[in-house]
Design a protein around this motif. Sequence first.
Motif, PDB file in Angstrom:
ATOM      1  N   GLU A  49     -65.875  -7.157 -42.805  1.00 55.52           N
ATOM      2  CA  GLU A  49     -66.430  -8.506 -42.937  1.00 55.52           C
ATOM      3  C   GLU A  49     -65.348  -9.594 -42.943  1.00 55.52           C
ATOM      4  O   GLU A  49     -65.495 -10.629 -42.302  1.00 55.52           O
ATOM      5  N   LYS A  50     -64.251  -9.356 -43.662  1.00 54.36           N
ATOM      6  CA  LYS A  50     -63.177 -10.361 -43.720  1.00 54.36           C
ATOM      7  C   LYS A  50     -62.545 -10.543 -42.339  1.00 54.36           C
ATOM      8  O   LYS A  50     -62.290 -11.677 -41.910  1.00 54.36           O
ATOM      9  N   THR A  68     -63.969  -9.975 -39.436  1.00 56.41           N
ATOM     10  CA  THR A  68     -64.957 -10.669 -38.602  1.00 56.41           C
ATOM     11  C   THR A  68     -64.931 -12.163 -38.883  1.00 56.41           C
ATOM     12  O   THR A  68     -64.898 -12.972 -37.959  1.00 56.41           O
ATOM     13  N   ARG A  69     -64.902 -12.530 -40.167  1.00 47.45           N
ATOM     14  CA  ARG A  69     -64.888 -13.950 -40.540  1.00 47.45           C
ATOM     15  C   ARG A  69     -63.611 -14.640 -40.059  1.00 47.45           C
ATOM     16  O   ARG A  69     -63.660 -15.691 -39.422  1.00 47.45           O
ATOM     17  N   ASP A  70     -62.460 -14.033 -40.330  1.00 48.42           N
ATOM     18  CA  ASP A  70     -61.173 -14.663 -39.987  1.00 48.42           C
ATOM     19  C   ASP A  70     -60.972 -14.768 -38.476  1.00 48.42           C
ATOM     20  O   ASP A  70     -60.592 -15.830 -37.967  1.00 48.42           O
ATOM     21  N   SER A 127     -63.266 -14.432 -36.018  1.00 50.35           N
ATOM     22  CA  SER A 127     -64.307 -15.263 -35.395  1.00 50.35           C
ATOM     23  C   SER A 127     -64.037 -16.746 -35.623  1.00 50.35           C
ATOM     24  O   SER A 127     -64.218 -17.563 -34.718  1.00 50.35           O
ATOM     25  N   GLY A 128     -63.589 -17.095 -36.818  1.00 47.96           N
ATOM     26  CA  GLY A 128     -63.265 -18.491 -37.112  1.00 47.96           C
ATOM     27  C   GLY A 128     -62.137 -19.001 -36.232  1.00 47.96           C
ATOM     28  O   GLY A 128     -62.214 -20.107 -35.667  1.00 47.96           O
ATOM     29  N   GLY A 170     -69.576 -11.926 -35.179  1.00 45.11           N
ATOM     30  CA  GLY A 170     -69.588 -13.327 -35.576  1.00 45.11           C
ATOM     31  C   GLY A 170     -70.594 -14.128 -34.774  1.00 45.11           C
ATOM     32  O   GLY A 170     -71.204 -13.638 -33.826  1.00 45.11           O
TER      33      GLY A 170
END
Length: 176
Positions: free
Chosen positions: A22-23, A25-27, A29-30, A88
């Motif tokens: 999850e981290k 994907t978040r980082d 994708s951002g 993402g």
Amino acid sequence: MNEKGASARRSAKLDTPTSLGEKATRDISGALNALLADFFALYPKTKNFHWHVFGPDFRDYHLLLDEQGDQLYATTDPIAERIRKLGGTTLRSIGHIARLQRVSDNDADYVTPLDMLAELREDNARLADRMRETHGVCEEHGDVATASLLEVWIDEAERRAWFLFEATRPGETPGR
């Protein structure tokens, strides 16, 4: 279809299969969404200059900027698809692009051809630097697939910047 069910589906968490976590994907994708916004901002800026370039080198500059605009636009879909493969979500509107873009717009009525090329050269060089930063995020999370894509896109941005640089150099014999 009831309204409550439709609302739940619109806010449901994506369940895209990925082993990155999850981290990551978040980082990633951002960072990729910010790059995507930059590509989308640089595309119309390049086309704007393509449409408004003038002068004795018109044909060469016009064709160069057309080629570069096509390359920028062609990169947007692979970036967005990579974001989705990671699980993402990606850009949804012109407003979303405007909130994330780091490339400055140029809405001036008159820009000299050499200023156009210099501005785009700097934009592409900064884009390459931002992609290197995103590459670091990918390395941190072990995302070799996105890192590999970024390496190609960095090379393309550096090539665009190099062409723009060479096109603005005064005509002189090297080494003299």
